[in-house]
Scaffold this motif. Sequence first.
Motif, PDB file in Angstrom:
ATOM      1  N   ALA A 202       0.859  -1.185   0.000  1.00 23.28           N
ATOM      2  CA  ALA A 202       0.000   0.000   0.000  1.00 23.28           C
ATOM      3  C   ALA A 202       0.891   1.229   0.000  1.00 23.28           C
ATOM      4  O   ALA A 202       1.855   1.309   0.775  1.00 23.28           O
ATOM      5  N   TRP A 216      -7.485  10.292  -4.878  1.00 20.86           N
ATOM      6  CA  TRP A 216      -8.248   9.675  -5.960  1.00 20.86           C
ATOM      7  C   TRP A 216      -9.289  10.633  -6.540  1.00 20.86           C
ATOM      8  O   TRP A 216      -9.886  10.354  -7.573  1.00 20.86           O
ATOM      9  N   ARG A 231      -8.569   2.118  -8.450  1.00 23.19           N
ATOM     10  CA  ARG A 231      -9.075   2.963  -7.370  1.00 23.19           C
ATOM     11  C   ARG A 231      -9.680   2.119  -6.246  1.00 23.19           C
ATOM     12  O   ARG A 231     -10.339   1.117  -6.505  1.00 23.19           O
ATOM     13  N   PRO A 232      -9.444   2.516  -5.003  1.00 25.80           N
ATOM     14  CA  PRO A 232      -9.997   1.751  -3.876  1.00 25.80           C
ATOM     15  C   PRO A 232     -11.515   1.656  -3.949  1.00 25.80           C
ATOM     16  O   PRO A 232     -12.202   2.600  -4.345  1.00 25.80           O
ATOM     17  N   SER A 237     -10.720  -3.811  -8.639  1.00 23.17           N
ATOM     18  CA  SER A 237      -9.395  -3.587  -8.079  1.00 23.17           C
ATOM     19  C   SER A 237      -9.031  -4.560  -6.985  1.00 23.17           C
ATOM     20  O   SER A 237      -7.851  -4.816  -6.749  1.00 23.17           O
ATOM     21  N   SER A 239      -9.232  -3.836  -4.031  1.00 25.91           N
ATOM     22  CA  SER A 239      -8.701  -3.004  -2.964  1.00 25.91           C
ATOM     23  C   SER A 239      -9.735  -2.833  -1.853  1.00 25.91           C
ATOM     24  O   SER A 239     -10.935  -3.007  -2.057  1.00 25.91           O
ATOM     25  N   SER A 241     -11.983  -0.612   0.496  1.00 22.32           N
ATOM     26  CA  SER A 241     -12.632   0.681   0.283  1.00 22.32           C
ATOM     27  C   SER A 241     -12.161   1.683   1.326  1.00 22.32           C
ATOM     28  O   SER A 241     -11.694   1.314   2.407  1.00 22.32           O
ATOM     29  N   PRO A 242     -12.283   2.991   1.023  1.00 20.36           N
ATOM     30  CA  PRO A 242     -11.896   4.004   2.007  1.00 20.36           C
ATOM     31  C   PRO A 242     -12.628   3.855   3.336  1.00 20.36           C
ATOM     32  O   PRO A 242     -12.113   4.247   4.366  1.00 20.36           O
ATOM     33  N   GLN A 252      -3.467   0.363  -3.152  1.00 11.99           N
ATOM     34  CA  GLN A 252      -3.246  -0.920  -2.498  1.00 11.99           C
ATOM     35  C   GLN A 252      -3.277  -2.012  -3.545  1.00 11.99           C
ATOM     36  O   GLN A 252      -4.120  -2.002  -4.450  1.00 11.99           O
ATOM     37  N   CYS A 253      -2.343  -2.962  -3.442  1.00 14.47           N
ATOM     38  CA  CYS A 253      -2.295  -4.022  -4.448  1.00 14.47           C
ATOM     39  C   CYS A 253      -1.689  -5.289  -3.864  1.00 14.47           C
ATOM     40  O   CYS A 253      -0.987  -5.259  -2.857  1.00 14.47           O
TER      41      CYS A 253
END
Length: 266
Positions: A202, A216, A231-232, A237, A239, A241-242, A252-253
Amino acid sequence: MDFVKADDMLGPYFTSEIAAYQDAIGKSGRDMVLSLSPGRVLSLAHLERLRSNAQMWRVSDDLWDNWDDVEAQFARLARWAPHQRPGTWADADMLPLGRIAHRAERGPERLTRLTADEQRTMMTLWCMARSPLMLGCDLPSSPPETLELLTNADLLDVPKASRNNRELLRDGDLVLWAAESTTTADRFAAVFNTGGETLEAAFPLGDLGLGERASWDAWSAVEAWSREDARPGTAASGSVSPASGLPGGVLQCAVPPHGVRFYRFS
């Protein structure tokens, strides 16, 4: 003749012989590319001399289709990438992709022994470092997957038109590179995993060269190999979420073993 490759010139560095090649080319009355190799002990101390006498120079011994050879190029290209400029290029060697050893210089005729992730890593690293891209295979008998590797438009925009290509971070198995487009406001980032286990990473967007307060709200991003939205919180993705507590300006990946995630930010 358009291209001259002079072998066994750089380890040790043969000053007078290299100058003689360039002198002969200059007297020919036409442009030619002079490529020098090998370069396993090539020092940056030779940089100005190389720029004055050649257009390409190898920074390693012969590279073959095994992970150790690819991994060893990370440190070399991190040293040389900041010094790349049009007309004079540090060369990470030909890409051993597709069907190689057609006449079996080393080993039997075969498809490359690099895994799909290792091939994507190699292509991404070469492009991010702006190494010349030369293919070391029999293209007509190579599989369609090889062509897919060689025709990723987002990735190829990096060697075509980018600047400030550099390694930002090396932390254990994690290696992070970044670059900037010279034709658009786009930015590029590559997250590499040189280890044997999947790596979770991240990064604040500011750490990727997008600006100290990047979020973002201002950027979109696509992972160029999978075509997934980075995008989160997006379905593709993967990822978090916010809402999970991560700030909105974080990439994040998950990067597979010996693999890469390559992002184009717009």
